[in-house]
Write a protein that holds these residues in place. Structure first.
Motif, mmCIF file in Angstrom:
data_model
loop_
_atom_site.group_PDB
_atom_site.id
_atom_site.type_symbol
_atom_site.label_atom_id
_atom_site.label_comp_id
_atom_site.label_asym_id
_atom_site.label_seq_id
_atom_site.Cartn_x
_atom_site.Cartn_y
_atom_site.Cartn_z
ATOM 1 N N PRO A 79 21.160 41.268 47.060
ATOM 2 C CA PRO A 79 19.823 41.216 47.649
ATOM 3 C C PRO A 79 19.197 42.598 47.835
ATOM 4 O O PRO A 79 19.896 43.587 48.088
ATOM 5 N N GLY A 86 19.471 36.137 48.585
ATOM 6 C CA GLY A 86 19.966 35.907 47.230
ATOM 7 C C GLY A 86 21.003 34.811 47.207
ATOM 8 O O GLY A 86 20.781 33.723 47.743
ATOM 9 N N VAL A 401 14.727 32.771 44.446
ATOM 10 C CA VAL A 401 14.533 34.037 43.736
ATOM 11 C C VAL A 401 13.129 34.170 43.162
ATOM 12 O O VAL A 401 12.480 35.199 43.353
ATOM 13 N N SER A 405 10.519 37.078 44.321
ATOM 14 C CA SER A 405 10.351 38.182 43.369
ATOM 15 C C SER A 405 8.875 38.435 43.047
ATOM 16 O O SER A 405 8.515 39.510 42.586
ATOM 17 N N TYR A 416 15.867 40.273 40.648
ATOM 18 C CA TYR A 416 17.157 40.051 41.312
ATOM 19 C C TYR A 416 18.157 39.513 40.313
ATOM 20 O O TYR A 416 17.816 38.705 39.452
#
Lengths: 466, 178
Positions: A79, A86, A401, A405, A416
């Motif tokens: 993360p 994450g 994610v 992101s 990630y």
């Protein structure tokens, strides 16, 4: 079917009729014998040793991660900013979701009077406990120094006289998951008491007799005890039913209460609960298919059980698919630029492969279960259950994610990927799960013996003339 | 007539229906210190023994209400009285946010009451009980059905009760030592 009773009676082959819940030719003694002998047999089958050794080996990955994490800090995990969540929360949600099937099978199907739950409830409940144990690993170790972090998780009088912030969904999570673990354990243990008494009375060696005897707490099958026991069991089922729904609802609040595009949606609670049941039934199938094969339990976990589980998987899979559809529809219909960008980014952005793999695993693949031939094919069911497990993992990956992101400001975008330690932690918890399952199958009856007895013909005599 | 050191008489049946009929007859004959033993729960037995309401549901309700008060009370006390802290401008007493933890403690206390209450009412754990002295009693957790009349029952008479129990179609009737 009527013209070949001999074939149907043959107890060595799987039952010819797929519609029975218990294979033919069983009575109280054979049911007891068959299930308890798995635990009481002196020689452990070599297959068990092989499976246990592999699982225990994989479990060592978890040790590797924990040691590294505690010495070097949580920076070993992937993360970053902006993807502050994450694999840790992803795997937490995945495992908690899997745990839901156990309670669903034992509690909700009990209240709905579905007799087919009987032979699969015990190991589904055990699976729940082990899945919750795996899930608990992530939030606990995500704090980096768990022994310093307890005061903001649990309300206890500490030296700083600080209290948890009860307005945070993460604290709701602590309450929901710890209550869920406790209640699931009690439900499982209460179900075990009469079977532990059976093991106590049938164990040959003294130490095991004493051990099972202590756990059985002097259960003697008294009707006066059964009366209270039945009441307690139904009450527990009634309490566990709203509990199981609340747990994944609260887990979904972790996301839905936030403002990140792709998380802030009112559909999250029902869609998460359906996804949890879906993932959970997939895991029950993944476990029950090898279990019935290896221990020859085809008479107890029949084709009808597998087919019913496949149907539940199909139904909840469709609810999950509806959730995906609504996410996309609401992104368009809300006319919110961030939501529209979010869904478009999921489909075509840097993580597009994950999204389409998810759609394949969770929307397209389960729809093959409409076909009866596929639904009743054991290898295919095993395969599809693995596909669904992967699909549900991808779902959480996509939600967590891709949303983080690409948030509101392009200047704060990031990427990630899980590190070696992230993957080791995930695979390590799979090892923990399998290790616990192997130990459970060896030392405790994997199928509820006393409930199987109630399934036999003539078990409950009609109201007699006095 | 009874004899010292005798807990009661135990009749053994091989069929569930036999036990249910026998329990009904014993109850009808006026014996009250009676217990039946079966390898699985049988609703017909509860009726035959004249068991009606378990006290458990009331206890569980009380447990649940106590859990609700304890959970909500803790949240209120910690966030409003003990250490009021402004988090994101939300009120100290945030009712909607306090509901999920209070709900969970309700379930937790009710479930704990259900399990511990069931064990307490049943008097478990109870490592020793005279019925375990009957040699074949181990089969009560497998495929055999038992009926026990205690010697402390006012109607109990060793010979009469013995022959009465034999007349109920028992495989065997044996004495249970204290």
């Amino acid at each position: 079917m009527a013209e070949s009773p001999d074939i149907a009676k043959d107890a060595t082959s799987p039952p010819a009729t797929p519609d029975v819940l218990v294979g033919p030719g069983h009575d109280f003694a054979t049911v007891t014998e068959k299930i308890s002998s798995i635990v009481l047999q002196r020689r452990t089958p070599w297959g068990w040793w092989v499976g246990f050794a592999i699982s225990f080996g994989i479990l060592q990955l978890l040790l590797f991660v924990v040691v590294n994490l505690l010495f070097r800090g949580i920076g070993v995990w992937g993360p970053n900013v902006p993807i502050g969540w994450g694999f840790d929360i992803l795997n937490f949600v995945w495992w908690i979701g899997i745990g839901h099937a156990g309670t669903l099978i034992s509690a909700i199907l009990l209240l709905l009077r579905q007799p087919w739950r009987t032979s699969i409830n015990r190991f589904a409940e055990a699976m729940t406990l082990f899945a919750v144990a795996c899930a608990a690993f992530y939030p606990i170790f995500h704090t980096g120094r768990p022994w310093l972090a307890i005061y903001w998780l649990f309300p206890y009088p500490n030296t700083m006289s600080l209290w948890p912030n009860f307005r945070s969904p993460l604290i709701w999570d602590v309450f929901a998951v710890s209550t869920y673990a406790t209640v699931s354990f009690m439900f499982w243990f209460v179900g075990l008491i009469p079977d532990l008494a059976t093991l106590r009375d049938r164990a040959q060696s003294k130490p095991w007799k004493i051990l099972y005897g202590m756990l059985a707490m002097g259960w003697r099958g008294s009707a006066r005890h059964w009366h209270n026991y039945d009441t307690a069991y139904v009450l527990l089922a009634g309490l566990a039913t709203p509990l199981v729904i609340s747990v994944h609802t609260v887990v979904s609040f972790d996301f839905a209460v936030g403002i990140v595009p792709g998380w802030h949606a009112t559909i999250f609670p029902p869609y998460f609960v359906a996804g949890a049941i879906y993932a959970g039934f997939a895991m029950v199938l993944t476990i029950s298919i090898p279990l019935r094969k290896f221990y020859g339990l085809e008479d107890f976990i029949t084709m009808k059980h597998l087919e019913n589980m496949a149907k539940v998987m199909l139904a909840t899979g469709l609810i999950v698919a509806y959730g995906y559809m609504m996410e996309a529809f609401m992104a368009w219909y809300s006319a919110n630029a961030y939501e529209r960008f979010m869904i478009w980014n999921r489909m075509t952005g840097p993580y597009w492969k994950m999204y389409w793999a998810l759609i394949f695993c969770n929307v397209i693949a389960p729809n093959t279960l409409w076909i009866k031939n596929l639904r009743t094919s054991v290898p295919y069911l095993f395969f599809i259950s693995l596909v669904v497990s992967v699909g549900m993992w991808l779902e959480r990956y996509v939600i967590i994610v891709t949303s983080l992101s690409r948030d509101f400001l392009p200047s704060s975008w990031g990427m990630y990927s899980g590190t070696l330690y992230d993957w080791s932690a995930f695979i390590g918890t799979l090892g923990l799960f399998a290790t616990l399952l192997f130990l459970f199958v060896r030392f405790l009856p994997a199928i509820s013996i006393f409930e199987m007895r109630t399934m036999l013909p003539g078990a409950e005599p009609e109201e007699q003339k006095r | 007539m009874t004899k010292p050191g005798l807990y009661g008489l135990m009749a053994e049946f091989s069929e569930p229906a036999g036990l249910v009929v026998a329990v009904g007859r014993v109850h009808e004959a006026g014996y009250r210190k009676v217990d039946a033993f079966s390898p699985y729960p049988m609703e017909a037995l509860y009726e035959a023994l004249g068991l009606h309401h378990s006290r458990l549901p009331l206890l569980v309700l009380i447990g649940g209400v106590a859990g609700l008060i304890a959970g909500y009370g803790l949240e209120y006390w910690a966030s409003v009285i003990e250490y009021p802290m402004n988090v994101g401008g939300r009120p100290f007493h945030s009712v909607p946010s306090f509901i999920p933890p209070a709900f969970e403690t309700t379930i937790l206390f009710a479930a704990l009451t259900a399990v511990l209450g069931m064990l307490a009412i049943n008097g478990l754990p109870e490592p020793y009980h005279p019925v375990f002295n009957v040699p074949t009693f181990a089969l009560a957790t497998k495929d055999r059905f038992f009926l026990c009349i205690e010697a402390s029952d006012p109607k109990f008479d060793l010979d009469q009760t013995w022959s009465f129990m034999m007349s109920l179609g028992a495989r065997v009737v044996s004495e249970v030592e204290q």
